[in-house]
Write an enzyme that holds these catalytic residues in place. Structure first.
Site, PDB file in Angstrom:
ATOM      1  N   TRP A  93       0.835  -1.205   0.000  1.00  0.00           N
ATOM      2  CA  TRP A  93       0.000   0.000   0.000  1.00  0.00           C
ATOM      3  C   TRP A  93       0.868   1.253   0.000  1.00  0.00           C
ATOM      4  O   TRP A  93       0.536   2.253  -0.625  1.00  0.00           O
ATOM      5  CB  TRP A  93      -0.905  -0.006   1.233  1.00  0.00           C
ATOM      6  CG  TRP A  93      -1.777   1.207   1.356  1.00  0.00           C
ATOM      7  CD1 TRP A  93      -3.051   1.361   0.876  1.00  0.00           C
ATOM      8  CD2 TRP A  93      -1.459   2.459   2.005  1.00  0.00           C
ATOM      9  NE1 TRP A  93      -3.533   2.610   1.182  1.00  0.00           N
ATOM     10  CE2 TRP A  93      -2.575   3.294   1.861  1.00  0.00           C
ATOM     11  CE3 TRP A  93      -0.335   2.929   2.667  1.00  0.00           C
ATOM     12  CZ2 TRP A  93      -2.594   4.600   2.380  1.00  0.00           C
ATOM     13  CZ3 TRP A  93      -0.345   4.224   3.171  1.00  0.00           C
ATOM     14  CH2 TRP A  93      -1.475   5.037   3.032  1.00  0.00           C
ATOM     15  N   HIS A  94       2.010   1.192   0.686  1.00  0.00           N
ATOM     16  CA  HIS A  94       2.864   2.369   0.798  1.00  0.00           C
ATOM     17  C   HIS A  94       3.586   2.693  -0.503  1.00  0.00           C
ATOM     18  O   HIS A  94       3.969   3.854  -0.707  1.00  0.00           O
ATOM     19  CB  HIS A  94       3.890   2.176   1.918  1.00  0.00           C
ATOM     20  CG  HIS A  94       3.323   2.401   3.286  1.00  0.00           C
ATOM     21  ND1 HIS A  94       2.628   1.431   3.975  1.00  0.00           N
ATOM     22  CD2 HIS A  94       3.323   3.499   4.080  1.00  0.00           C
ATOM     23  CE1 HIS A  94       2.245   1.922   5.147  1.00  0.00           C
ATOM     24  NE2 HIS A  94       2.641   3.161   5.225  1.00  0.00           N
ATOM     25  N   GLY A  95       3.800   1.729  -1.353  1.00  0.00           N
ATOM     26  CA  GLY A  95       4.468   2.049  -2.601  1.00  0.00           C
ATOM     27  C   GLY A  95       4.688   0.832  -3.469  1.00  0.00           C
ATOM     28  O   GLY A  95       4.768  -0.304  -2.980  1.00  0.00           O
ATOM     29  N   PHE A 102       2.213   8.298  -1.638  1.00  0.00           N
ATOM     30  CA  PHE A 102       1.516   7.051  -1.359  1.00  0.00           C
ATOM     31  C   PHE A 102       0.016   7.174  -1.580  1.00  0.00           C
ATOM     32  O   PHE A 102      -0.681   6.204  -1.471  1.00  0.00           O
ATOM     33  CB  PHE A 102       1.782   6.600   0.089  1.00  0.00           C
ATOM     34  CG  PHE A 102       3.256   6.519   0.407  1.00  0.00           C
ATOM     35  CD1 PHE A 102       4.145   6.011  -0.534  1.00  0.00           C
ATOM     36  CD2 PHE A 102       3.746   6.973   1.612  1.00  0.00           C
ATOM     37  CE1 PHE A 102       5.498   5.932  -0.235  1.00  0.00           C
ATOM     38  CE2 PHE A 102       5.094   6.898   1.913  1.00  0.00           C
ATOM     39  CZ  PHE A 102       5.979   6.381   0.975  1.00  0.00           C
TER      40      PHE A 102
END
Length: 477
Positions: free
Chosen positions: A322-324, A477
């Site tokens: 989800w963060h990258g 993000f």
């Protein structure tokens, strides 16, 4: 339009005056229009993407509420989730997927077959997508009633204070506040202003200054020895905390001045004494989102141990993704999942060997804190590094104590100032932990003249030591 810019100050000033000048029935319209103007300051065309996700979840929620058959409701929810996540998957992960497939082809045949797509990631897409989805899921579960006024829902999804980087709000908390008649209150303005400026201080005085050394070292880690890499990693741990919690503080403060109450997103995470506690204090809105909408539906801890371990690792891996769209983020999430399981096994070992009495030792808490902090610090290497090879090189150099040269950055004075700011932050956090200094809207035990002296000193610090306007880390993000 960054919070730490004069353009935003002018924008918010206009919104603030108009909001308390309009009748209650028009205020949601003002928030909706203002939020879209705020978002379109980056790229106007992506506002239609946010509008599309909002409309899908609004009317999808209405449809789910109208149906009485649970199977039909579930099919509609699946349709809503798929339609909402498809844009996120394309804009954020299409190139990651193509690059990963290309790497497999290169390993097997020496050739790549796909070209990267020319995609610009819409800012905040992960945040507003998750916020909209939480509404539809809660309607399906019967935890919230469908919203009747579409403008309230559009304003809820796009609410400009927390639109770009959270907190990720729930409909039963924020959406309901658009129905309240907010009055202009001096106390709310003062409380919101104090939190806003504390967040601004953390961002432009601490985070942006630490980024000078971090960016230089992590851009070419092969040129630096272990002491510099270790200090740069420590600086990054403080930088990302001050950057992200600074944004959350500013968002909470801005919303409070308008009469809205956003959820607390950080609660002194670096003072945690377990990985579980760390994740209950870091990015609280995201960790609770994954807990409520992924971990618990997977069965949580009400399943056999092997399945529970799978659930934990899957949630942490997805959290990393989800963060990258990079393998470094997946490794970062996987490390935290491994830490969590390791911690659970450690607790079980204490019970098996009947050694739980050591928890009463005074040194035990300090040792737990130090170990947790070092584990989190190690994981940050993978979060910040540009590639897995860079991250592995940094970890290798630090663990093997390779080299002994030290790089002070642009100047020794800047380095010393950075250390002083970290010490200041740590002292403030200790005071907040022991409830001596205020944390968010909690009371402080300091006399009023000490509190206001600290506020004035904070404003002077912003003016004297504030850096230029840099984008927030979590915007990507």
């Amino acid at each position: 339009m960054l919070f730490n810019s004069w353009q935003f100050a002018a924008f918010f000033g206009v919104v603030f005056v108009l909001y308390f000048s309009l009748a209650h029935r028009w205020r949601a319209w003002l928030i909706f229009v203002s939020s879209y103007i705020f978002y379109m300051a980056w790229r106007w065309e992506y506002a239609f993407l946010m509008l599309g996700v909002s409309v899908i979840n609004y009317y999808g929620g209405q449809k789910i509420a109208q149906l009485s058959d649970k199977a039909q409701q579930k099919r509609w929810l699946l349709l809503i989730v798929t339609a909402s996540l498809l844009p996120l998957a394309y804009f954020k992960y299409a190139n990651f997927f193509l690059d990963s497939v290309n790497n497999l082809f290169v390993l097997s045949s020496g050739e790549s077959y796909f070209n990267s797509l020319n995609i610009i990631l819409p800012v905040g897409i992960s945040f507003f997508t998750f916020q909209a989805l939480s509404y539809s899921i809660d309607v399906y579960r019967g935890h919230t009633q469908p919203e009747k006024r579409i403008v309230n829902f559009l304003a809820f999804v796009s609410f400009f204070p927390q639109l770009i980087a959270g907190p990720i709000e729930r409909s039963d908390h924020l959406l309901q506040q658009f129905k309240e008649k907010h009055r202009l209150q001096l106390d709310a303005i003062i409380q919101g202003g104090k939190i806003f400026f504390w967040g601004l201080f953390k961002k432009i005085v601490i985070a942006d200054r630490l980024s000078l050394l971090v960016d230089r070292v992590y851009a070419t880690p092969d040129l630096f020895d272990w002491p510099t890499l270790l200090v740069a990693t420590l600086f990054f741990a403080v930088q990302i905390y001050c950057d992200f919690s600074g944004y959350s503080d500013m968002a909470i403060g801005i919303a409070r001045m308008l009469g809205f109450r956003l959820m607390q997103n950080f609660n002194l995470p670096y003072l945690s004494r377990s990985i579980g506690e760390f994740w209950s204090r870091w990015h609280i809105s995201l960790s609770t989102w994954f807990r409520d909408y992924m971990y618990i539906p997977l069965g949580g801890n009400r399943v056999p141990e092997s399945r529970w371990m799978f659930n934990i690792m899957l949630v942490f891996l997805v959290s990393g993704l989800w963060h990258g769209a990079n393998w470094t983020f997946i490794v970062w999430g996987g490390l935290h999942g491994f830490y969590y399981l390791l911690e659970s096994w450690g607790d079980k070992a204490l019970k098996i060997f009947k050694a739980e009495g050591i928890k009463s030792w005074k040194v035990y808490d300090f040792a737990k804190w130090l170990i947790v902090f070092l584990m989190v610090l190690l994981a940050w290497v993978y979060f910040r590094a540009a590639s897995l090879s860079d991250a592995n090189l940094i970890v290798y150099k630090i663990l093997t104590l390779e080299g002994n040269r030290f790089y002070f950055g642009a100047s020794t004075l800047t380095f010393v100032l950075s250390l002083g700011l970290i010490l200041l932050l740590f002292c403030v956090q200790i005071l907040q932990y022991y409830k001596i200094a205020a944390l968010y809207f909690r009371p402080s035990s300091f006399p009023i003249y000490i509190r206001w002296s600290a506020y004035i000193a904070m404003l002077i610090g912003i003016c004297l030591f504030g850096m230029g306007s840099n984008a927030f880390i979590y915007f990507q993000f």
